[in-house]
Scaffold this motif. Structure first.
Motif, short mmCIF file in Angstrom:
data_model
loop_
_atom_site.label_atom_id
_atom_site.label_comp_id
_atom_site.label_asym_id
_atom_site.label_seq_id
_atom_site.Cartn_x
_atom_site.Cartn_y
_atom_site.Cartn_z
N PRO A 157 -7.02 -2.61 -9.24
CA PRO A 157 -6.84 -3.05 -7.84
C PRO A 157 -6.39 -1.92 -6.91
CG PRO A 157 -5.68 -4.50 -9.38
CD PRO A 157 -6.09 -3.30 -10.16
N MET A 158 -6.04 -0.76 -7.46
CA MET A 158 -5.57 0.35 -6.62
C MET A 158 -6.63 0.75 -5.60
SD MET A 158 -4.59 4.26 -7.75
CE MET A 158 -6.34 4.75 -7.82
N PRO A 159 -6.26 0.87 -4.33
CA PRO A 159 -7.23 1.34 -3.34
C PRO A 159 -7.75 2.72 -3.73
CG PRO A 159 -5.23 0.54 -2.27
CD PRO A 159 -4.94 0.60 -3.74
N LYS A 160 -9.03 2.92 -3.61
CA LYS A 160 -9.60 4.22 -3.98
C LYS A 160 -9.02 5.35 -3.13
CE LYS A 160 -14.00 2.57 -5.89
NZ LYS A 160 -13.63 1.14 -5.92
N SER A 161 -8.63 5.02 -1.91
CA SER A 161 -8.04 6.05 -1.04
C SER A 161 -6.74 6.60 -1.61
CB SER A 161 -7.80 5.47 0.36
OG SER A 161 -6.94 4.34 0.30
N ALA A 162 -6.03 5.79 -2.42
CA ALA A 162 -4.78 6.26 -3.01
C ALA A 162 -5.02 7.41 -3.97
CB ALA A 162 -4.08 5.11 -3.73
N TYR A 163 -6.14 7.38 -4.67
CA TYR A 163 -6.47 8.47 -5.60
C TYR A 163 -6.62 9.78 -4.83
CZ TYR A 163 -9.24 11.36 -8.77
OH TYR A 163 -9.71 12.41 -9.54
N LEU A 218 -5.55 10.49 -1.74
CA LEU A 218 -4.30 10.88 -1.10
C LEU A 218 -3.38 11.57 -2.10
CD1 LEU A 218 -2.53 10.83 1.44
CD2 LEU A 218 -1.60 8.64 0.64
N GLY A 219 -3.35 11.04 -3.33
CA GLY A 219 -2.54 11.67 -4.37
C GLY A 219 -2.98 13.09 -4.64
N LYS A 220 -4.28 13.33 -4.64
CA LYS A 220 -4.81 14.69 -4.85
C LYS A 220 -4.39 15.62 -3.70
CE LYS A 220 -7.18 14.16 -8.69
NZ LYS A 220 -6.70 14.83 -9.94
N VAL A 221 -4.46 15.11 -2.48
CA VAL A 221 -4.07 15.94 -1.34
C VAL A 221 -2.60 16.30 -1.40
CG1 VAL A 221 -3.80 15.94 1.18
CG2 VAL A 221 -5.90 15.03 0.16
N VAL A 222 -1.75 15.34 -1.75
CA VAL A 222 -0.31 15.62 -1.89
C VAL A 222 -0.07 16.66 -2.97
CG1 VAL A 222 1.91 14.63 -2.58
CG2 VAL A 222 0.42 13.37 -1.01
N PRO A 227 0.82 -1.23 0.00
CA PRO A 227 0.00 0.00 0.00
C PRO A 227 0.84 1.27 0.00
CG PRO A 227 -0.91 -1.60 1.53
CD PRO A 227 0.40 -2.16 1.06
N GLY A 228 1.95 1.26 0.77
CA GLY A 228 2.79 2.45 0.81
C GLY A 228 3.34 2.80 -0.56
N ARG A 229 3.76 1.78 -1.31
CA ARG A 229 4.29 2.03 -2.65
C ARG A 229 3.19 2.52 -3.59
NH1 ARG A 229 7.44 -2.38 -6.54
NH2 ARG A 229 7.86 -0.91 -8.25
N VAL A 230 2.00 1.97 -3.44
CA VAL A 230 0.88 2.41 -4.28
C VAL A 230 0.58 3.89 -4.02
CG1 VAL A 230 -1.60 2.14 -4.72
CG2 VAL A 230 -0.15 0.12 -4.45
N TYR A 231 0.53 4.27 -2.75
CA TYR A 231 0.24 5.66 -2.40
C TYR A 231 1.32 6.60 -2.93
CZ TYR A 231 -3.34 3.84 0.77
OH TYR A 231 -4.44 3.22 1.30
N ARG A 232 2.60 6.21 -2.79
CA ARG A 232 3.69 7.05 -3.28
C ARG A 232 3.64 7.18 -4.79
NH1 ARG A 232 6.62 3.99 0.50
NH2 ARG A 232 7.48 2.70 -1.17
#
Length: 273
Positions: free
Chosen positions: A105-111, A113-117, A14-19
């Motif tokens: 398969p990407m967690p929707k939360s990653a999308y 989080l990417g916007k917030v970053v 998950p950490g790699r997906v979010y990054r």
């Protein structure tokens, strides 16, 4: 003889997906020259233009550029969070990007989080550019000591609240083509009634009450506290900077914005399946 089934490749952590998603969002934004120029340069143009035209004393030795610094930073934060976020998400919803991402398969939360970053990075660049221009052109007095800490938490909390509000507002646009016409007036009205472009005491009382419901007014008020002397706090509606209430309202809007996102967010345009 039984043939062993091929092993499925392991999914990234998950950490790699979010990054990775955060990196994608940053690259996509900075490759769109029009968005970059408008988001970063427009607040600077406002500062230069209004600072030159409205060069008068507001009392306590404060000229208009010094007073306007809090407002133009607020406009920069709103532009990079609420306005940009709502318009870009509506566009991605309309062109099918969101539908495609929802099927991976990407967690929707990653999308999100990417916007917030992306918003925080663009906000930091916008604020740094405004401070640089303000000091170089108008000799703006920067915050000192603990005011820098106040400046940091007000900006970050305000950007977070406006980002979540922008994600929710993106659902108001019927499609990507209508997003700018739908979102821009909302952002401009909130800025005008929140005292971003003029001293807040000049805003009619009933509009001050309306502005107090939304995070933009509290973001601007918190930023005024670090750029203006305490003597000007008397001109605020409560006669003080109310930093405790600023923190409380912005934090409440982060929670309310998150709830609105959950209730209203759509991965496809209206009428599509």
């Amino acid at each position: 003889m039984t043939t062993a089934a091929p092993e499925r490749p392991a999914l990234p952590s998950p950490g790699r997906v979010y990054r990775t998603r955060a990196g994608v969002e940053l690259k996509e934004f900075f490759r769109q020259r029009e968005s970059v120029v408008f988001t970063l340069v427009f607040p600077v143009v406002l500062l230069l233009a209004l600072g030159a035209v409205l060069d008068y004393d507001l009392g306590s030795g404060v000229d208009f550029p010094q007073y306007f610094m809090a407002g133009v930073i607020t406009a920069g934060v709103v532009g990079s969070s609420l306005q940009n976020m709502a318009i870009h998400i509506a566009g991605e919803r309309s062109d099918g990007t969101l539908k495609s991402l929802a099927g991976t398969p990407m967690p929707k939360s990653a999308y999100f989080l990417g916007k917030v970053v992306q918003v925080l990075a663009v906000t930091a660049a916008t604020v740094a550019l405004l401070l640089l221009v303000g000091v170089a052109v108008y000799g703006i007095d920067l915050p000192s000591g603990v005011d820098w800490l106040t400046f940091a938490w007000v900006t970050v909390l305000g950007a977070a609240a406006c980002t979540l509000l922008g994600i929710a507002v993106s659902s108001l646009a019927r499609n990507g083509r209508s997003a700018s016409a739908t979102v821009t007036p909302i952002a401009l009205v909130l800025e005008f009634v929140s005292g971003v472009f003029l001293p807040f005491e000049q805003v009619p009382g009933w509009l001050q009450d309306l502005a107090s419901v939304f995070p933009v007014k509290w973001l601007a008020q918190g930023l005024r506290s670090v750029f203006l002397p305490d003597a000007l706090a008397a001109s605020e509606p409560a006669g003080s900077w109310e930093l405790g209430r600023v923190a409380l309202v912005l934090a409440a809007w982060c929670v309310a914005g998150l709830v609105l996102c959950v209730l209203t967010f759509r991965w496809q345009d209206r009428g599509t399946r």
